[in-house]
Design a protein around this motif. Structure first.
Motif, PDB file in Angstrom:
ATOM      1  N   SER A 125       7.909  10.699   9.441  1.00 45.26           N
ATOM      2  CA  SER A 125       8.341   9.369   9.870  1.00 45.26           C
ATOM      3  C   SER A 125       9.865   9.335   9.992  1.00 45.26           C
ATOM      4  O   SER A 125      10.567  10.206   9.465  1.00 45.26           O
ATOM      5  CB  SER A 125       7.867   8.311   8.870  1.00 45.26           C
ATOM      6  OG  SER A 125       8.587   8.444   7.660  1.00 45.26           O
ATOM      7  N   GLU A 126      10.363   8.320  10.678  1.00 44.99           N
ATOM      8  CA  GLU A 126      11.812   8.167  10.847  1.00 44.99           C
ATOM      9  C   GLU A 126      12.503   8.022   9.498  1.00 44.99           C
ATOM     10  O   GLU A 126      13.581   8.586   9.281  1.00 44.99           O
ATOM     11  CB  GLU A 126      12.095   6.956  11.739  1.00 44.99           C
ATOM     12  CG  GLU A 126      13.529   6.844  12.186  1.00 44.99           C
ATOM     13  CD  GLU A 126      13.935   7.901  13.206  1.00 44.99           C
ATOM     14  OE1 GLU A 126      15.039   8.475  13.055  1.00 44.99           O
ATOM     15  OE2 GLU A 126      13.165   8.154  14.146  1.00 44.99           O
ATOM     16  N   ASP A 127      11.911   7.280   8.573  1.00 42.53           N
ATOM     17  CA  ASP A 127      12.492   7.114   7.239  1.00 42.53           C
ATOM     18  C   ASP A 127      12.548   8.441   6.484  1.00 42.53           C
ATOM     19  O   ASP A 127      13.547   8.769   5.843  1.00 42.53           O
ATOM     20  CB  ASP A 127      11.703   6.093   6.422  1.00 42.53           C
ATOM     21  CG  ASP A 127      11.843   4.680   6.956  1.00 42.53           C
ATOM     22  OD1 ASP A 127      12.810   4.411   7.690  1.00 42.53           O
ATOM     23  OD2 ASP A 127      10.969   3.847   6.641  1.00 42.53           O
ATOM     24  N   ALA A 128      11.463   9.201   6.541  1.00 43.13           N
ATOM     25  CA  ALA A 128      11.431  10.503   5.876  1.00 43.13           C
ATOM     26  C   ALA A 128      12.438  11.453   6.513  1.00 43.13           C
ATOM     27  O   ALA A 128      13.083  12.246   5.813  1.00 43.13           O
ATOM     28  CB  ALA A 128      10.027  11.094   5.936  1.00 43.13           C
ATOM     29  N   LEU A 129      12.600  11.370   7.844  1.00 47.69           N
ATOM     30  CA  LEU A 129      13.570  12.214   8.540  1.00 47.69           C
ATOM     31  C   LEU A 129      14.988  11.892   8.078  1.00 47.69           C
ATOM     32  O   LEU A 129      15.790  12.792   7.833  1.00 47.69           O
ATOM     33  CB  LEU A 129      13.447  12.025  10.048  1.00 47.69           C
ATOM     34  CG  LEU A 129      14.464  12.779  10.901  1.00 47.69           C
ATOM     35  CD1 LEU A 129      14.313  14.275  10.720  1.00 47.69           C
ATOM     36  CD2 LEU A 129      14.309  12.407  12.358  1.00 47.69           C
ATOM     37  N   THR A 130      15.310  10.612   7.933  1.00 45.03           N
ATOM     38  CA  THR A 130      16.634  10.216   7.459  1.00 45.03           C
ATOM     39  C   THR A 130      16.896  10.794   6.067  1.00 45.03           C
ATOM     40  O   THR A 130      17.965  11.347   5.801  1.00 45.03           O
ATOM     41  CB  THR A 130      16.753   8.679   7.428  1.00 45.03           C
ATOM     42  OG1 THR A 130      16.541   8.180   8.753  1.00 45.03           O
ATOM     43  CG2 THR A 130      18.114   8.238   6.927  1.00 45.03           C
ATOM     44  N   GLY A 131      15.913  10.684   5.181  1.00 38.33           N
ATOM     45  CA  GLY A 131      16.044  11.248   3.841  1.00 38.33           C
ATOM     46  C   GLY A 131      16.173  12.761   3.858  1.00 38.33           C
ATOM     47  O   GLY A 131      16.968  13.341   3.113  1.00 38.33           O
ATOM     48  N   PHE A 132      15.385  13.422   4.716  1.00 33.24           N
ATOM     49  CA  PHE A 132      15.424  14.886   4.816  1.00 33.24           C
ATOM     50  C   PHE A 132      16.792  15.356   5.289  1.00 33.24           C
ATOM     51  O   PHE A 132      17.376  16.288   4.717  1.00 33.24           O
ATOM     52  CB  PHE A 132      14.319  15.359   5.768  1.00 33.24           C
ATOM     53  CG  PHE A 132      14.264  16.847   5.955  1.00 33.24           C
ATOM     54  CD1 PHE A 132      13.692  17.656   4.984  1.00 33.24           C
ATOM     55  CD2 PHE A 132      14.786  17.436   7.095  1.00 33.24           C
ATOM     56  CE1 PHE A 132      13.646  19.030   5.151  1.00 33.24           C
ATOM     57  CE2 PHE A 132      14.739  18.809   7.271  1.00 33.24           C
ATOM     58  CZ  PHE A 132      14.163  19.610   6.290  1.00 33.24           C
ATOM     59  N   LEU A 133      17.328  14.724   6.333  1.00 30.29           N
ATOM     60  CA  LEU A 133      18.641  15.121   6.845  1.00 30.29           C
ATOM     61  C   LEU A 133      19.740  14.835   5.824  1.00 30.29           C
ATOM     62  O   LEU A 133      20.686  15.623   5.679  1.00 30.29           O
ATOM     63  CB  LEU A 133      18.927  14.420   8.172  1.00 30.29           C
ATOM     64  CG  LEU A 133      18.016  14.838   9.335  1.00 30.29           C
ATOM     65  CD1 LEU A 133      18.321  14.011  10.570  1.00 30.29           C
ATOM     66  CD2 LEU A 133      18.156  16.328   9.637  1.00 30.29           C
ATOM     67  N   ALA A 134      19.636  13.729   5.090  1.00 31.90           N
ATOM     68  CA  ALA A 134      20.610  13.432   4.032  1.00 31.90           C
ATOM     69  C   ALA A 134      20.533  14.490   2.935  1.00 31.90           C
ATOM     70  O   ALA A 134      21.563  14.932   2.412  1.00 31.90           O
ATOM     71  CB  ALA A 134      20.365  12.039   3.467  1.00 31.90           C
ATOM     72  N   TRP A 135      19.317  14.911   2.579  1.00 26.77           N
ATOM     73  CA  TRP A 135      19.138  15.956   1.576  1.00 26.77           C
ATOM     74  C   TRP A 135      19.765  17.266   2.049  1.00 26.77           C
ATOM     75  O   TRP A 135      20.424  17.963   1.282  1.00 26.77           O
ATOM     76  CB  TRP A 135      17.649  16.126   1.285  1.00 26.77           C
ATOM     77  CG  TRP A 135      17.310  17.256   0.364  1.00 26.77           C
ATOM     78  CD1 TRP A 135      17.395  17.268  -0.991  1.00 26.77           C
ATOM     79  CD2 TRP A 135      16.816  18.543   0.749  1.00 26.77           C
ATOM     80  NE1 TRP A 135      16.977  18.493  -1.481  1.00 26.77           N
ATOM     81  CE2 TRP A 135      16.625  19.279  -0.439  1.00 26.77           C
ATOM     82  CE3 TRP A 135      16.513  19.143   1.964  1.00 26.77           C
ATOM     83  CZ2 TRP A 135      16.140  20.581  -0.429  1.00 26.77           C
ATOM     84  CZ3 TRP A 135      16.031  20.435   1.972  1.00 26.77           C
ATOM     85  CH2 TRP A 135      15.845  21.137   0.782  1.00 26.77           C
ATOM     86  N   LEU A 136      19.569  17.598   3.329  1.00 23.78           N
ATOM     87  CA  LEU A 136      20.166  18.826   3.866  1.00 23.78           C
ATOM     88  C   LEU A 136      21.692  18.781   3.799  1.00 23.78           C
ATOM     89  O   LEU A 136      22.341  19.746   3.404  1.00 23.78           O
ATOM     90  CB  LEU A 136      19.739  19.037   5.328  1.00 23.78           C
ATOM     91  CG  LEU A 136      18.413  19.710   5.587  1.00 23.78           C
ATOM     92  CD1 LEU A 136      18.158  19.817   7.083  1.00 23.78           C
ATOM     93  CD2 LEU A 136      18.345  21.082   4.948  1.00 23.78           C
ATOM     94  N   GLU A 137      22.261  17.657   4.189  1.00 22.76           N
ATOM     95  CA  GLU A 137      23.714  17.544   4.240  1.00 22.76           C
ATOM     96  C   GLU A 137      24.333  17.410   2.853  1.00 22.76           C
ATOM     97  O   GLU A 137      25.529  17.610   2.695  1.00 22.76           O
ATOM     98  CB  GLU A 137      24.108  16.355   5.108  1.00 22.76           C
ATOM     99  CG  GLU A 137      23.766  16.582   6.562  1.00 22.76           C
ATOM    100  CD  GLU A 137      24.025  15.366   7.438  1.00 22.76           C
ATOM    101  OE1 GLU A 137      24.439  14.322   6.911  1.00 22.76           O
ATOM    102  OE2 GLU A 137      23.797  15.478   8.650  1.00 22.76           O
ATOM    103  N   ALA A 138      23.537  17.085   1.848  1.00 20.47           N
ATOM    104  CA  ALA A 138      24.051  16.920   0.493  1.00 20.47           C
ATOM    105  C   ALA A 138      24.048  18.231  -0.287  1.00 20.47           C
ATOM    106  O   ALA A 138      24.082  18.222  -1.512  1.00 20.47           O
ATOM    107  CB  ALA A 138      23.213  15.876  -0.254  1.00 20.47           C
TER     108      ALA A 138
END
Length: 148
Positions: A125-138
Motif C-alpha cells: 500500500s502507499e502507506d506501507a511504501l512511505t514507511g519502507f522508503l523512510a526505513w531505507l533512508e534511515a
C-alpha cells in the motif's frame, strides 16, 4: 451412514484446526510489531511482466536492518526471504497494470528493487511504501542506500 458422518466431522475439524494455525502463525509474526502486507515477485526480468504471474502474497516484518518476508499461505515460522537494508537498491516504482491489478491488493504500488544482484518487485500500500522508503533512508551513517 455413521462412517460418512465421522469422516465429514474429521474433515471439518481438520479445516478448523488448519485455519486456527494460520491465524496463530500470523499473530506470532505480528507480535513484535512493524509488519505490513506485501506481495513479492522474485527474480524478475528487466521489463515489467504485467500478466500477474509470479506474485506471492505475504507479510513483511521489520527486524533491525532487515526485512523478513513470510508467505501468507504457509505454516513456516521462518521467513521465506530476508532483505538486508544495506543491500537493497530501489530501481523505480509503478502502478499495477493489466492482470497485475487482479493479482495484487487494490491499493498496491509496485516497487522495483535489486537485492544482492537479484531483481525483485514488492507490492504494498502507499502507506506501507512511505514507511519502507523512510526505513531505507534511515540507515545508520556509513551505509550505502540507493533510493531512486
Amino acid at each position: 451412514m455413521v462412517l460418512a458422518l465421522t469422516v465429514c466431522g474429521i474433515v471439518v475439524a481438520l479445516v478448523v484446526v488448519g485455519l486456527f494455525l494460520f491465524g496463530l502463525r500470523r499473530r506470532l509474526i505480528q507480535r513484535s510489531g512493524g509488519t505490513f502486507d506485501c506481495s513479492l515477485r522474485w527474480d524478475v526480468a528487466d521489463q515489467p511482466d504485467v500478466n500477474g504471474k509470479g506474485w506471492s502474497y505475504g507479510v513483511a516484518r521489520y527486524n533491525g536492518d532487515r526485512i523478513e518476508w513470510f508467505r501468507v499461505f504457509s505454516y513456516a515460522l521462518r521467513p521465506r526471504r530476508v532483505l538486508e537494508r544495506s543491500r537493497i537498491e530501489v530501481a523505480g516504482r509503478r502502478l499495477p497494470e493489466g492482470e497485475e491489478e487482479l493479482a495484487l491488493l487494490s491499493d498496491a504500488v509496485i516497487l522495483a528493487c535489486v537485492h544482492r544482484g537479484t531483481r525483485l518487485e514488492l507490492a504494498m500500500s502507499e502507506d506501507a511504501l512511505t514507511g519502507f522508503l523512510a526505513w531505507l533512508e534511515a540507515a545508520p551513517p556509513g551505509q550505502r542506500v540507493n533510493v531512486a
